[in-house]
Enzyme design. Sequence first.
Site, short mmCIF file in Angstrom:
data_model
loop_
_atom_site.label_atom_id
_atom_site.label_comp_id
_atom_site.label_asym_id
_atom_site.label_seq_id
_atom_site.Cartn_x
_atom_site.Cartn_y
_atom_site.Cartn_z
N GLY A 177 -79.22 -63.16 -4.56
CA GLY A 177 -80.03 -63.61 -3.03
C GLY A 177 -79.54 -63.56 -1.49
O GLY A 177 -78.45 -64.28 -1.71
N GLU B 124 -62.01 -69.30 14.62
CA GLU B 124 -61.14 -68.30 13.51
C GLU B 124 -62.19 -66.97 13.98
O GLU B 124 -63.20 -66.90 13.36
CB GLU B 124 -62.19 -69.02 12.39
N CYS C 256 -59.44 -68.53 4.25
CA CYS C 256 -59.45 -69.46 5.08
C CYS C 256 -58.46 -70.18 5.64
O CYS C 256 -58.03 -71.44 6.70
CB CYS C 256 -61.02 -70.42 4.60
N LYS D 292 -75.51 -70.02 -6.18
CA LYS D 292 -75.44 -69.23 -5.46
C LYS D 292 -74.94 -68.19 -4.91
O LYS D 292 -73.85 -69.66 -3.41
CB LYS D 292 -76.91 -69.25 -4.17
N GLY E 265 -80.81 -70.84 0.74
CA GLY E 265 -79.78 -72.07 1.18
C GLY E 265 -81.05 -73.10 1.65
O GLY E 265 -80.82 -73.81 0.76
N GLU F 139 -66.65 -77.42 2.33
CA GLU F 139 -65.00 -76.72 2.16
C GLU F 139 -65.04 -75.04 3.58
O GLU F 139 -66.50 -74.29 3.21
CB GLU F 139 -64.71 -75.84 1.00
N GLY G 53 -78.67 -66.21 1.41
CA GLY G 53 -78.32 -67.06 1.90
C GLY G 53 -79.09 -67.60 2.53
O GLY G 53 -79.75 -68.61 2.69
P1 NAP Z 1 -70.74 -68.10 5.69
O1 NAP Z 1 -71.94 -67.54 6.56
O2 NAP Z 1 -71.37 -69.58 5.96
O3 NAP Z 1 -72.01 -67.72 4.07
C1 NAP Z 1 -71.51 -68.86 3.11
C2 NAP Z 1 -72.58 -69.03 2.36
O4 NAP Z 1 -73.85 -69.51 2.71
C3 NAP Z 1 -72.71 -67.59 1.72
O5 NAP Z 1 -72.74 -67.38 0.24
C4 NAP Z 1 -74.06 -67.50 2.37
O6 NAP Z 1 -75.25 -66.30 1.84
C5 NAP Z 1 -74.80 -68.67 2.18
N1 NAP Z 1 -76.03 -68.96 3.59
C6 NAP Z 1 -75.76 -68.29 4.35
N2 NAP Z 1 -76.89 -69.04 5.11
C7 NAP Z 1 -77.48 -69.81 5.16
C8 NAP Z 1 -78.29 -71.15 5.03
N3 NAP Z 1 -79.17 -70.82 5.95
N4 NAP Z 1 -78.32 -71.54 4.86
C9 NAP Z 1 -77.35 -71.87 3.40
N5 NAP Z 1 -76.06 -71.33 3.24
C10 NAP Z 1 -76.45 -69.67 3.73
O7 NAP Z 1 -69.70 -67.77 5.87
P2 NAP Z 1 -69.54 -66.29 5.23
O8 NAP Z 1 -68.85 -65.68 6.47
O9 NAP Z 1 -69.70 -65.62 3.96
O10 NAP Z 1 -67.74 -66.93 4.74
C11 NAP Z 1 -66.13 -66.80 5.46
C12 NAP Z 1 -66.03 -68.38 5.97
O11 NAP Z 1 -66.18 -69.68 5.16
C13 NAP Z 1 -64.94 -68.72 6.86
O12 NAP Z 1 -65.38 -69.50 7.92
C14 NAP Z 1 -64.03 -69.26 6.47
O13 NAP Z 1 -63.45 -69.77 6.77
C15 NAP Z 1 -64.60 -70.56 5.22
N6 NAP Z 1 -64.13 -70.55 4.06
C16 NAP Z 1 -63.62 -71.55 3.57
C17 NAP Z 1 -63.04 -72.13 2.70
C18 NAP Z 1 -62.60 -73.17 2.39
O14 NAP Z 1 -61.88 -73.77 1.54
N7 NAP Z 1 -62.25 -74.64 3.27
C19 NAP Z 1 -62.79 -71.80 1.84
C20 NAP Z 1 -62.82 -69.91 2.09
C21 NAP Z 1 -63.75 -69.52 2.81
P3 NAP Z 1 -75.12 -65.15 1.89
O15 NAP Z 1 -73.42 -64.17 1.71
O16 NAP Z 1 -76.08 -64.11 1.38
O17 NAP Z 1 -75.94 -64.56 4.12
#
Ligand code: NAP
Length: 474
Positions: free
Chosen positions: A201, A379, A279, A170, A207, A245, A203
């Site tokens: 869909g 961040e 990130c 997903k 999720g 990650e 998260g």
């Molecule tokens: P996020 O809000 O945590 O969302 C990441 C993924 O999780 C999306 O597919 C999201 O789906 C899903 N998600 C949302 N609520 C969830 C739940 N309750 N249970 C399981 N999954 C759920 O993060 P983001 O804002 O998209 O991404 C930015 C973050 O990613 C930053 O903190 C960045 O540093 C980090 N990042 C880390 C790396 C690394 O390699 N360490 C690489 C890239 C990004 P929806 O979008 O559909 O809500």
Amino acid sequence: MIKKYESLFINGEWVTPHGTGFTTVYNPATEDAIADVCNADGEDVNRAFAAAKEAFKTWSTTTSQERHDWIMKLYHALEARKEEMAQAISESMGCPISKSRIIQVNCVVAFKKFAERAKMMDVQTQVNNSVVIREPAGVCAFITPWNYPLYQLIGKVAPALAAGCTMVIKESSMTPLQGLIFAEVVQEIGLPKGVFNLLTGKGSVLGDLMVTHPDADVISFTGSTSTGARIQELAAKTVKRVCLELGGKSPFIITEDAPLEKAVTFGVEDVMINSGQTCICLSRMLVPASKYEEAVAIAKRVAEGLKIGDPTDASTYMGPMSSKAQRDTVVKYIQKGLEEGAKLVTGGVELPYGITKGAYVQPTIFRDVDNKMVIAQEEIFGPVIVMIPYDTLEEALAIANDSPYGLSSGVWAGTVDAAVAIARKIRTGGCYINGGDFNYDAPLGGYKQSGNGREWGDFGIHEFYEIKSLQLPA
Ligand code: NAP
């Protein structure tokens, strides 16, 4: 009429979802809706895992040469769709097309490397009367974010296929389009059914169902630290392997004898590319107090020289944030920085000059920042750099390590050897030395609250196999 995506990819076929409704994908530069993508539900999650579980029985027994050949087929077919994926990513999250063609889709090349790494599964070692072998870890659940959507997908799919695992994926509901193209490619090459299953869909709905699913053996998640921590807690009940990650707030130490112009330019461009939504970007710039004024002046000049605007214009360096919501988050942090007493060198909360709509934020640089401030600890995930002065190298290291995160870092020193010596004292999973480049063959992952996984390179495959000891008769 915007494009409508009405099917999920389960068991090698496009199927009508049991879930209802659609999630709209927006172009953050124009604010226009560009696609409606169907929502999966719990029933669809079950269907996808059932397919992946069934497929595991045979995919896990394929030879490394067979998996190599399938991965190479996938590589060639994806190469042919790279431009389409670059456009889809640019349109849905605002990365300028000229950058998208490089930083967003060049990662397809990693498939070639992972095709070769399938052989790593054949490695076995003799230990006294035992033979230690590797077996695929099972059915994987992959959840990925929107900032480098194809890169996150490939960082998981390629090693999992190489290891002999099957998967349910997903992606972020904000950027599902390149994943749908990916699934078309999977179907086109005829990858055995059920090996790769893609759900679309929210998260917040899918999720929990995915990470607690009884048929998921491995969870690999890339995203925010808060969501990652929650996933780990949920998955703990069934003792699943969880690879995380997560976020970062990476320090960049510039030493007294570093070439200041080069180092500061590198630091500013590194953060501003992809609008600060990287990130590993080096968002805390640590500069010797004696060079601080000079460094601030260089940073201002470089940031103000970057071309901001239309992602479809080939000369644009920085597009909008990926969404209005992300713009709001970044603007709040800029306001917070001002409240905390940091001073703006350039940028701010207003839209960039000449831009009247879209999720744009100006490249923003703060000076007189104390590392205890919120803007230095949290961040921001936007085009914001905090410049922190230091007096001694020991102090610089203490500031660099004073962070809940440990994803990446950078050092620019007079010599590579001197920079490496400093890098060894920074508690992060990676460090960019004197302007060093990203490398798909090197592992990427975090210390501390930046996660526990390692993707890419040989280490990327370790997350996807189990170790078995066969105790032979003496
Ligand atoms: P996020 O809000 O945590 O969302 C990441 C993924 O999780 C999306 O597919 C999201 O789906 C899903 N998600 C949302 N609520 C969830 C739940 N309750 N249970 C399981 N999954 C759920 O993060 P983001 O804002 O998209 O991404 C930015 C973050 O990613 C930053 O903190 C960045 O540093 C980090 N990042 C880390 C790396 C690394 O390699 N360490 C690489 C890239 C990004 P929806 O979008 O559909 O809500």
